[in-house]
Design a protein around this motif. Structure first.
Motif, PDB file in Angstrom:
ATOM      1  N   ALA A  20       0.846  -1.180   0.042  1.00  0.00           N
ATOM      2  CA  ALA A  20      -0.099  -0.056   0.032  1.00  0.00           C
ATOM      3  C   ALA A  20       0.788   1.176  -0.038  1.00  0.00           C
ATOM      4  O   ALA A  20       1.972   1.438   0.563  1.00  0.00           O
ATOM      5  CB  ALA A  20      -0.949  -0.051   1.274  1.00  0.00           C
ATOM      6  N   ARG A  21       0.175   2.273  -0.488  1.00  0.00           N
ATOM      7  CA  ARG A  21       0.996   3.822  -0.524  1.00  0.00           C
ATOM      8  C   ARG A  21       0.284   4.548   0.537  1.00  0.00           C
ATOM      9  O   ARG A  21      -0.716   4.150   1.120  1.00  0.00           O
ATOM     10  CB  ARG A  21       0.725   4.333  -2.085  1.00  0.00           C
ATOM     11  CG  ARG A  21       1.609   3.758  -2.872  1.00  0.00           C
ATOM     12  CD  ARG A  21       1.426   4.153  -4.330  1.00  0.00           C
ATOM     13  NE  ARG A  21       1.139   5.809  -4.455  1.00  0.00           N
ATOM     14  CZ  ARG A  21       2.242   6.660  -4.505  1.00  0.00           C
ATOM     15  NH1 ARG A  21       3.441   6.203  -4.986  1.00  0.00           N
ATOM     16  NH2 ARG A  21       2.163   7.887  -4.634  1.00  0.00           N
ATOM     17  N   HIS A  22       1.006   5.590   0.629  1.00  0.00           N
ATOM     18  CA  HIS A  22       0.238   6.569   1.705  1.00  0.00           C
ATOM     19  C   HIS A  22      -1.112   7.046   1.061  1.00  0.00           C
ATOM     20  O   HIS A  22      -2.028   7.473   2.152  1.00  0.00           O
ATOM     21  CB  HIS A  22       1.039   7.724   1.931  1.00  0.00           C
ATOM     22  CG  HIS A  22       0.726   8.935   2.655  1.00  0.00           C
ATOM     23  ND1 HIS A  22       0.260   8.574   4.049  1.00  0.00           N
ATOM     24  CD2 HIS A  22       0.408   9.949   2.447  1.00  0.00           C
ATOM     25  CE1 HIS A  22      -0.137  10.056   4.294  1.00  0.00           C
ATOM     26  NE2 HIS A  22       0.177  10.712   3.461  1.00  0.00           N
ATOM     27  N   SER A  23      -1.272   7.173  -0.210  1.00  0.00           N
ATOM     28  CA  SER A  23      -2.481   7.688  -0.663  1.00  0.00           C
ATOM     29  C   SER A  23      -3.831   6.764  -0.514  1.00  0.00           C
ATOM     30  O   SER A  23      -3.559   5.386  -0.355  1.00  0.00           O
ATOM     31  CB  SER A  23      -2.171   7.861  -2.150  1.00  0.00           C
ATOM     32  OG  SER A  23      -1.249   8.689  -2.442  1.00  0.00           O
ATOM     33  N   TRP A  24      -4.896   7.090  -0.603  1.00  0.00           N
ATOM     34  CA  TRP A  24      -6.167   6.566  -0.420  1.00  0.00           C
ATOM     35  C   TRP A  24      -6.998   6.919  -1.907  1.00  0.00           C
ATOM     36  O   TRP A  24      -6.586   7.866  -2.406  1.00  0.00           O
ATOM     37  CB  TRP A  24      -6.715   6.979   0.546  1.00  0.00           C
ATOM     38  CG  TRP A  24      -6.231   6.698   1.922  1.00  0.00           C
ATOM     39  CD1 TRP A  24      -5.283   7.445   2.820  1.00  0.00           C
ATOM     40  CD2 TRP A  24      -6.586   5.537   2.852  1.00  0.00           C
ATOM     41  NE1 TRP A  24      -4.802   6.716   3.652  1.00  0.00           N
ATOM     42  CE2 TRP A  24      -5.613   5.795   4.009  1.00  0.00           C
ATOM     43  CE3 TRP A  24      -7.605   4.916   2.805  1.00  0.00           C
ATOM     44  CZ2 TRP A  24      -5.784   4.581   5.027  1.00  0.00           C
ATOM     45  CZ3 TRP A  24      -7.788   3.864   3.838  1.00  0.00           C
ATOM     46  CH2 TRP A  24      -6.842   3.928   4.947  1.00  0.00           C
ATOM     47  N   THR A  25      -7.671   5.965  -2.037  1.00  0.00           N
ATOM     48  CA  THR A  25      -8.753   6.047  -3.257  1.00  0.00           C
ATOM     49  C   THR A  25     -10.029   6.921  -2.871  1.00  0.00           C
ATOM     50  O   THR A  25     -10.317   7.070  -1.897  1.00  0.00           O
ATOM     51  CB  THR A  25      -9.160   4.640  -3.845  1.00  0.00           C
ATOM     52  OG1 THR A  25     -10.039   4.030  -2.894  1.00  0.00           O
ATOM     53  CG2 THR A  25      -7.673   3.832  -4.038  1.00  0.00           C
ATOM     54  N   ARG A  29      -9.930   3.413   0.633  1.00  0.00           N
ATOM     55  CA  ARG A  29      -9.081   2.169   0.607  1.00  0.00           C
ATOM     56  C   ARG A  29      -7.751   2.563   0.102  1.00  0.00           C
ATOM     57  O   ARG A  29      -7.877   3.721  -0.693  1.00  0.00           O
ATOM     58  CB  ARG A  29      -9.423   0.942  -0.042  1.00  0.00           C
ATOM     59  CG  ARG A  29      -9.423   0.999  -1.416  1.00  0.00           C
ATOM     60  CD  ARG A  29      -9.589  -0.592  -1.992  1.00  0.00           C
ATOM     61  NE  ARG A  29      -9.752  -0.496  -3.673  1.00  0.00           N
ATOM     62  CZ  ARG A  29      -8.534  -0.120  -4.135  1.00  0.00           C
ATOM     63  NH1 ARG A  29      -7.320  -0.070  -3.554  1.00  0.00           N
ATOM     64  NH2 ARG A  29      -8.523  -0.054  -5.575  1.00  0.00           N
ATOM     65  N   GLN A  30      -6.674   2.156   0.766  1.00  0.00           N
ATOM     66  CA  GLN A  30      -5.338   2.433   0.446  1.00  0.00           C
ATOM     67  C   GLN A  30      -5.253   2.107  -1.007  1.00  0.00           C
ATOM     68  O   GLN A  30      -5.416   0.878  -1.281  1.00  0.00           O
ATOM     69  CB  GLN A  30      -4.259   2.059   1.347  1.00  0.00           C
ATOM     70  CG  GLN A  30      -4.108   3.063   2.727  1.00  0.00           C
ATOM     71  CD  GLN A  30      -2.849   2.750   3.635  1.00  0.00           C
ATOM     72  OE1 GLN A  30      -3.015   1.682   4.172  1.00  0.00           O
ATOM     73  NE2 GLN A  30      -1.798   3.273   3.305  1.00  0.00           N
ATOM     74  N   GLU A  31      -4.075   3.174  -1.701  1.00  0.00           N
ATOM     75  CA  GLU A  31      -3.882   2.544  -2.906  1.00  0.00           C
ATOM     76  C   GLU A  31      -2.715   1.912  -3.111  1.00  0.00           C
ATOM     77  O   GLU A  31      -1.861   1.915  -2.016  1.00  0.00           O
ATOM     78  CB  GLU A  31      -3.691   3.910  -3.982  1.00  0.00           C
ATOM     79  CG  GLU A  31      -2.852   3.982  -5.061  1.00  0.00           C
ATOM     80  CD  GLU A  31      -2.289   5.416  -5.560  1.00  0.00           C
ATOM     81  OE1 GLU A  31      -2.592   5.264  -6.834  1.00  0.00           O
ATOM     82  OE2 GLU A  31      -1.864   6.153  -4.741  1.00  0.00           O
ATOM     83  N   SER A  32      -2.463   0.981  -4.151  1.00  0.00           N
ATOM     84  CA  SER A  32      -1.407  -0.031  -4.120  1.00  0.00           C
ATOM     85  C   SER A  32      -0.468   0.769  -4.985  1.00  0.00           C
ATOM     86  O   SER A  32      -0.735   1.471  -5.814  1.00  0.00           O
ATOM     87  CB  SER A  32      -1.671  -1.180  -4.529  1.00  0.00           C
ATOM     88  OG  SER A  32      -1.949  -1.192  -5.984  1.00  0.00           O
ATOM     89  N   HIS A 138      -4.498  12.292  -3.978  1.00  0.00           N
ATOM     90  CA  HIS A 138      -4.950  13.036  -2.846  1.00  0.00           C
ATOM     91  C   HIS A 138      -6.469  13.697  -2.931  1.00  0.00           C
ATOM     92  O   HIS A 138      -7.107  13.717  -2.094  1.00  0.00           O
ATOM     93  CB  HIS A 138      -3.621  13.982  -2.265  1.00  0.00           C
ATOM     94  CG  HIS A 138      -2.747  13.216  -1.392  1.00  0.00           C
ATOM     95  ND1 HIS A 138      -1.731  12.354  -1.824  1.00  0.00           N
ATOM     96  CD2 HIS A 138      -2.672  13.121  -0.154  1.00  0.00           C
ATOM     97  CE1 HIS A 138      -1.121  11.793  -0.788  1.00  0.00           C
ATOM     98  NE2 HIS A 138      -1.664  12.366  -0.003  1.00  0.00           N
ATOM     99  N   THR A 145      -8.250  11.683   5.090  1.00  0.00           N
ATOM    100  CA  THR A 145      -7.225  10.848   5.109  1.00  0.00           C
ATOM    101  C   THR A 145      -5.842  11.810   4.834  1.00  0.00           C
ATOM    102  O   THR A 145      -4.601  11.168   4.719  1.00  0.00           O
ATOM    103  CB  THR A 145      -7.182  10.062   3.665  1.00  0.00           C
ATOM    104  OG1 THR A 145      -7.091  10.897   2.377  1.00  0.00           O
ATOM    105  CG2 THR A 145      -8.258   9.228   3.611  1.00  0.00           C
TER     106      THR A 145
END
Length: 193
Positions: A20-25, A29-32, A138, A145
């Motif tokens: 997972a990355r720090h970013s969320w969709t 959910r966390q972005e891969s 973001h 988030t």
């Protein structure tokens, strides 16, 4: 590439889907890492009309491969990543490349060197888009988030990387407008409560 070596390489690359990355969709959910790389590649494809002199296939390859080291190390947000973290990631990618057949070793070594040097038009396009994709993600995520530091960081992140191109500077400006609107709307919602 021998079938077993191919399967082993794909098993390493699969971790980009898992990490997972720090970013969320936008669906909370966390972005891969893989999702980031995929959309970054899509972005590169769709800016080719703005950069007719660039080898967009090479830019797309840079976008696909740029975070391959994170399949091994995982993602570290840019605001936390140190030069030591960068060195470890570069070492891991170097080890991975050295495990490949000679044909791929040469191609990927040259590609990563070009990305690290940031001299060619292609490397500048990839790097600018990499930064812009992160901010766009973001902006698409719920503002809850965001960390407090990201309210300012989202507005400055990637500013240096876009300076090579009026198109990229305009893209950054539009993305910043989206960030400012998101921040303004969040503040209004807080004030209403």
């Amino acid at each position: 590439m021998l079938p077993r070596d191919f399967i082993n390489l794909m098993a390493i690359a699969e971790k980009m889907k898992c990490n997972a990355r720090h970013s969320w969709t936008s669906t909370h959910r966390q972005e891969s890492v893989a999702e980031h790389s995929w959309r970054l590649s899509l972005m590169a494809y769709f800016v080719q009309d703005e950069f007719p002199e660039a080898d967009i296939q090479k830019v797309i390859l840079m976008c696909i491969f740029h975070d391959l080291g994170e399949a091994i190390t995982g993602d570290i947000p840019a605001f936390l990543k140190t030069s030591k973290d960068e060195s470890i990631e570069n070492l891991e990618i170097s080890r991975l490349i050295k495990s490949l057949p000679q044909y791929y070793q040469k191609k990927l070594t040259n590609l990563f060197q070009e990305m690290n040097d940031l001299v060619t038009l292609e490397s500048k396009i990839y790097k600018a888009l990499d930064k812009m994709e992160a901010i766009m993600q973001h902006n698409e995520a719920d503002i809850f988030t965001w960390l407090p530091l990201e309210y300012e960081l989202n507005l400055s992140y990637g500013s240096d990387e876009v300076k090579f191109s009026p198109y990229m500077e305009n893209l950054k400006k539009e993305i910043n407008n989206d960030s400012l609107l998101k921040i303004r709307n969040a503040k209004q919602n807080i004030e209403k409560k």
